[in-house]
Design an enzyme around this catalytic site. Sequence first.
Site, mmCIF file in Angstrom:
data_model
loop_
_atom_site.group_PDB
_atom_site.id
_atom_site.type_symbol
_atom_site.label_atom_id
_atom_site.label_comp_id
_atom_site.label_asym_id
_atom_site.label_seq_id
_atom_site.Cartn_x
_atom_site.Cartn_y
_atom_site.Cartn_z
ATOM 1 N N ARG A 1 0.777 -1.174 0.071
ATOM 2 C CA ARG A 1 -0.056 0.030 0.253
ATOM 3 C C ARG A 1 0.995 1.190 0.120
ATOM 4 N NH1 ARG A 1 -2.897 2.256 -2.576
ATOM 5 N NH2 ARG A 1 -3.951 0.281 -2.692
ATOM 6 N N LYS B 1 0.747 25.172 -3.758
ATOM 7 C CA LYS B 1 -0.440 24.539 -3.194
ATOM 8 C C LYS B 1 -0.114 22.907 -3.114
ATOM 9 C CE LYS B 1 -3.348 28.173 -4.329
ATOM 10 N NZ LYS B 1 -4.593 28.567 -5.290
ATOM 11 N N LYS C 1 2.494 39.918 -3.364
ATOM 12 C CA LYS C 1 1.002 39.521 -3.683
ATOM 13 C C LYS C 1 0.093 40.668 -3.362
ATOM 14 C CE LYS C 1 -0.366 35.565 -4.140
ATOM 15 N NZ LYS C 1 -0.464 34.557 -5.393
ATOM 16 N N GLU D 1 2.109 40.500 -8.007
ATOM 17 C CA GLU D 1 0.772 40.218 -8.597
ATOM 18 C C GLU D 1 0.193 41.548 -9.112
ATOM 19 O OE1 GLU D 1 -1.550 36.829 -6.517
ATOM 20 O OE2 GLU D 1 -2.726 38.785 -6.006
ATOM 21 N N ASP E 1 -3.331 38.008 -12.437
ATOM 22 C CA ASP E 1 -3.923 37.406 -11.697
ATOM 23 C C ASP E 1 -5.857 37.173 -12.228
ATOM 24 O OD1 ASP E 1 -4.941 35.536 -9.370
ATOM 25 O OD2 ASP E 1 -5.571 37.216 -8.466
#
Length: 292
Positions: free
Chosen positions: A111, A146, A178, A208, A230
Site C-alpha cells: 500500500r 499548493k 501578492k 501580482e 491574476d
Amino acid sequence: MTTPASLLHSDAFLSQLAIDEAVVRALDEDLGRAGDVTSIATIPEATKAQAIMVARQPGVIAGLPLAVAVFQKLSSEVRVQAHVRDGASVAAGTHVLTISGPARAVLTSERTALNFVGRLSGIATLTADYVRRTAGTKLRICCTRKTTPGLRALEKYAVRCGGGFNHRFGLDDAILIKDNHIAVAGGIRPVLERARAHAGHLVKIEIEVDTLKQLREVLETGLADAVLLDNMDIATLTEAVRMAEGRVVLEASGGVTLDSIAQIAATGVDYVSSGALTHSATNFDIALDIEA
C-alpha cells in the site's frame, strides 16, 4: 537484480535524502507499534513471493524510486526490476515493476508503494495533459506551493516528470509580492522599491496584479522581473502582453483549466501557474498483483 535508482528517475532530479525521509515517515505511519499483524499472522516467515505492479489506466508514471525504496527498506532481500522509468507514458495494462523476495516484505510494502506511485503519477499525468494542449507555443506550465504538507519536493518532481516546470519551492527562493503585500506596504511603487533594495543580485522579483492599470504602474517603475496576471480573462491577458512588449516575464494564474489552457497559451504569456496540478490531480490507478 534490482534496477539502479539512477535508471528509475526521469530527467528530473529527486534527492535521495527526500526519498529516504518520505519513505521512513510513510512506513512508520503504516506499521505503527506492532507492524503488519495480518502478514505476520498468516504468512510463514520463509515464504517467497513475486508480484507485478501494473498500470490500470493510461498516463505518465512517477514515483518509482520511492516504491523501490519502500520495498527494500523492509527487506534487503527484495529484488525489483523496472520495466519503465519515471516520466514514461504507459498504456493501461503496462507492467511497471516486478518485485520478488520475502512475501511478508512484499505484502507489507504494497500500500505504501502504491500510494507514492498513484499520487505522483496522477500529478504527472495531469501535468502532461496541460502540456500537450499547449504544444507549439512558448508557454511553460508551472505548479505552485499548493502542495500536500511534507510532500512538496515529491509533488514538484512529479510535475517535472509530466513535462511541467516548478514555480518557487518555498518562501525563501524568490520574492513574490501578492495583493496583501501591496496593501500593507502602501502601494505598488513603495513595495517594489523596498523589494529591490533588499534583494540580492540573483533574487528575482515578481509582483501580482489584477488590472491593466496596476500592470501599467509596475511597468513604469521598471523594478519587477516578472508580473503575475491574476484571474484575467483572455482579452485582458492579450492586452497585457501587448502592453508589456517583452519588458517583463508574464505569468497567468487563477482559474486555469484544461479547457482554457490553449486559449491562454495563444495570448503570448510566458508562463501559467496552476495549483490544480498538485491539489486536484486524480490518483493514478495502479495495482500490485501477486503472481501464482
